[in-house]
Design an enzyme around this catalytic site. Structure first.
Site, PDB file in Angstrom:
ATOM      1  N   SER A  65       3.034 -11.292   3.488  1.00  0.00           N
ATOM      2  CA  SER A  65       2.989 -10.362   2.361  1.00  0.00           C
ATOM      3  C   SER A  65       3.306  -8.920   2.748  1.00  0.00           C
ATOM      4  CB  SER A  65       1.610 -10.413   1.698  1.00  0.00           C
ATOM      5  OG  SER A  65       0.651  -9.892   2.586  1.00  0.00           O
ATOM      6  N   SER A 110      -1.789 -11.219  -2.031  1.00  0.00           N
ATOM      7  CA  SER A 110      -2.491 -10.009  -1.604  1.00  0.00           C
ATOM      8  C   SER A 110      -2.125  -9.712  -0.164  1.00  0.00           C
ATOM      9  CB  SER A 110      -3.999 -10.196  -1.733  1.00  0.00           C
ATOM     10  OG  SER A 110      -4.497 -10.836  -0.580  1.00  0.00           O
ATOM     11  N   LYS A 111      -2.559  -8.554   0.289  1.00  0.00           N
ATOM     12  CA  LYS A 111      -2.124  -8.156   1.627  1.00  0.00           C
ATOM     13  C   LYS A 111      -2.705  -9.055   2.723  1.00  0.00           C
ATOM     14  CE  LYS A 111      -5.526  -4.426   2.267  1.00  0.00           C
ATOM     15  NZ  LYS A 111      -5.911  -4.053   0.899  1.00  0.00           N
ATOM     16  N   ARG A 112      -3.673  -9.849   2.350  1.00  0.00           N
ATOM     17  CA  ARG A 112      -4.220 -10.770   3.338  1.00  0.00           C
ATOM     18  C   ARG A 112      -3.383 -12.041   3.480  1.00  0.00           C
ATOM     19  NH1 ARG A 112      -8.009  -8.292   0.836  1.00  0.00           N
ATOM     20  NH2 ARG A 112      -7.924  -9.738  -0.895  1.00  0.00           N
ATOM     21  N   ASP A 113      -2.511 -12.274   2.519  1.00  0.00           N
ATOM     22  CA  ASP A 113      -1.711 -13.492   2.586  1.00  0.00           C
ATOM     23  C   ASP A 113      -0.599 -13.357   3.615  1.00  0.00           C
ATOM     24  OD1 ASP A 113      -3.015 -15.003   0.576  1.00  0.00           O
ATOM     25  OD2 ASP A 113      -2.170 -13.631  -0.894  1.00  0.00           O
TER      26      ASP A 113
END
Ligand code: GLU
Length: 469
Positions: free
Chosen positions: A233, A227-230
């Protein structure tokens, strides 16, 4: 067959996720492979979230990765507008068609699509109440990646929300229809929407396009969808970190697709030639940051010297990174620039990334370079490095003018005389003059620094680093 028309349809959220870039890339590759058209459509119906800045992130990311689009923002085209926020009249038109076909009703301010089939009441586990359900005919999707998928919708769904904005399924289908999209290549997370989309296409009296749902990208570590939090990414992160865009693009090509022969580093022309939707793997792809880093290094090694030096200049000089380590580049003249280029020429085959360059080449530009403690521990624990440094210093002093061949000859001569190995001289000397145990070729490095700086640095090192007792 009619011309292939594919699209990338991002919702601008302020981020350009690696998964989105890969979806864009597969569409672009397919368009280029077939000689079709690649359309960029902006799904910006969610007005609160969508800003010019969020759009810019996507456009710049696509440009950076070298994906050009034939129609869309900046490019124009015959099927516009390409922003959903500008297509309201088209949506009202198409809503009218569904009304005429009696497939629409209003409830609590929202506009619903009416499924065809026998109606019954059933308990809904999610809503925790009884709802009306429909026995609609299953939709059959011959997905080019997933194979045959059958799914029957059970409930009428929203076309226009209570706030008057059109909903995702409706605009997505109306746009694919009116833009003449022949192949929908998108993330597998949309597979569950596809039966709704097929319902709508058929309600408009049209055949749905061909679908290809591409596998999810899983996190490198552990499980789950990236996800964009990773970390790692976002496309903009690689851009900021000065990755080579061709390398990132090459890596993304391999996230779910591969040529039949296990090749990895490939020219994009070759990928375009070989790319096909049938070559997309249906297994999820795991994001491997190390592999991406290797790919980046491979591209750095093979690029022209001129480009490498230019990339290095952009980062170290123009972006002020050398300044951060105390090097004032503002007064650099032609000679300094030539020296910079020579240093980069020497370092290109050993550097791992542009981002690493400050550590990798900093000592060429300042006397105030750090001594890496890990490297020092390793190098200084063997033999008697201080004695070796004193010996090599004397030997180097005798070399009138430095050249790689002369220096090598001198060190070999020295080690023959003393019985110590060349490495016993090379490692501590490299540490003393560069502060580290990795770097470009040793003799090249000494020549680049020149005799005066080399002798000076050895002296400084000897007095600053007392021999272990
Ligand atoms: N805006 C949708 C998304 O970003 C596009 C879905 C599609 O490609 O059909 O997920």
């Amino acid at each position: 067959m009619s011309e292939v028309r594919v699209r990338f349809a991002p919702s601008p959220t302020g981020f350009f996720h690696i998964g989105g870039a890969r979806t864009a890339l597969f569409n672009w590759l397919y368009a280029r492979h077939t000689g079709g058209r690649f359309v960029l459509r902006i799904e910006d119906t969610d007005r609160q979230r969508n800003t010019a800045e969020a759009l810019r992130v996507i456009l710049e990311g696509l440009h950076w990765l070298g994906m050009d689009w034939d129609e869309g923002p900046e490019a124009g085209g015959d099927y516009g507008p390409y922003f959903q926020s500008e297509r309201s009249s088209i949506y009202l038109d198409y809503l009218g068609k569904l009304k005429d076909a009696d497939r629409v009703y209003e409830k609590d301010g929202a506009v619903y699509f009416r499924l065809e089939g026998e109606r019954y009441r059933a308990y809904d586990n999610y809503k925790k109440c009884e709802v009306e359900k429909v026995k609609a005919a299953p939709q059959v999707i011959d997905d080019l990646v997933r194979g045959r998928v059958e799914r029957a919708e059970e409930q009428d769904f929203v076309l226009f929300r209570r706030n008057g904005e059109p909903g995702f399924h409706f605009v997505n289908v109306v746009d694919d229809l009116t833009m003449g999209i022949t192949h929908v290549i998108r993330g597998e997370d949309h597979l569950s929407n596809t039966s709704k989309h097929c319902e709508l296409f058929k309600a408009f009296g049209e055949e749905p396009p061909v679908f290809a749902h591409i596998p999810l990208i899983l996190k490198g570590s552990g499980s789950g969808k990236m996800s964009k939090r990773d970390e790692g990414s976002l496309v903009e992160e690689y851009r900021r970190r000065r990755f080579i865009p061709e390398a990132v693009r090459n890596y993304l090509c391999l996230l779910g697709w591969s040529p039949k022969d296990d090749r990895e580093k490939m020219d994009i022309e070759e990928v375009i030639r070989l790319f096909d939707l049938s070559g997309i793997n249906s297994n999820n792809a795991r994001f491997d940051e190390r592999k991406l880093a290797f790919m980046n290094t491979a591209y750095l090694r093979e690029m022209s010297r001129k480009r490498f030096s230019g990339e290095a200049w952009d980062y170290l000089v123009r972006a002020g990174v050398l300044k951060e380590i105390g090097v004032d580049t503002s007064g650099w003249d032609q000679r300094d620039k030539r020296y910079f280029e020579e240093v980069m020429k020497l370092c290109q085959e050993k550097a791992r990334s542009i981002e690493d360059l400050p550590h990798f080449v900093g000592y060429f530009f300042t006397e105030d370079y750090p001594i890496d403690s890990g490297a020092a521990r390793k190098v200084l624990k063997q033999g008697d490095p201080h004695a070796r440094l004193r010996e090599i210093r004397r030997a180097l002093e005798e070399v009138a003018s430095f050249s790689e061949a002369k220096l090598e000859e001198k060190v070999n001569e020295l080690s023959e005389r003393t019985g110590a190995r060349p490495g016993d001289y090379i490692h501590p000397t490299r540490l003393a003059v560069s502060g580290t145990n990795v770097g470009p070729s040793f003799y090249g490095l000494l020549c680049m620094l020149g005799k005066a700086r080399v002798l000076n640095r050895i002296d400084r090192f000897l007095s600053a680093t007392p021999a272990p007792v």
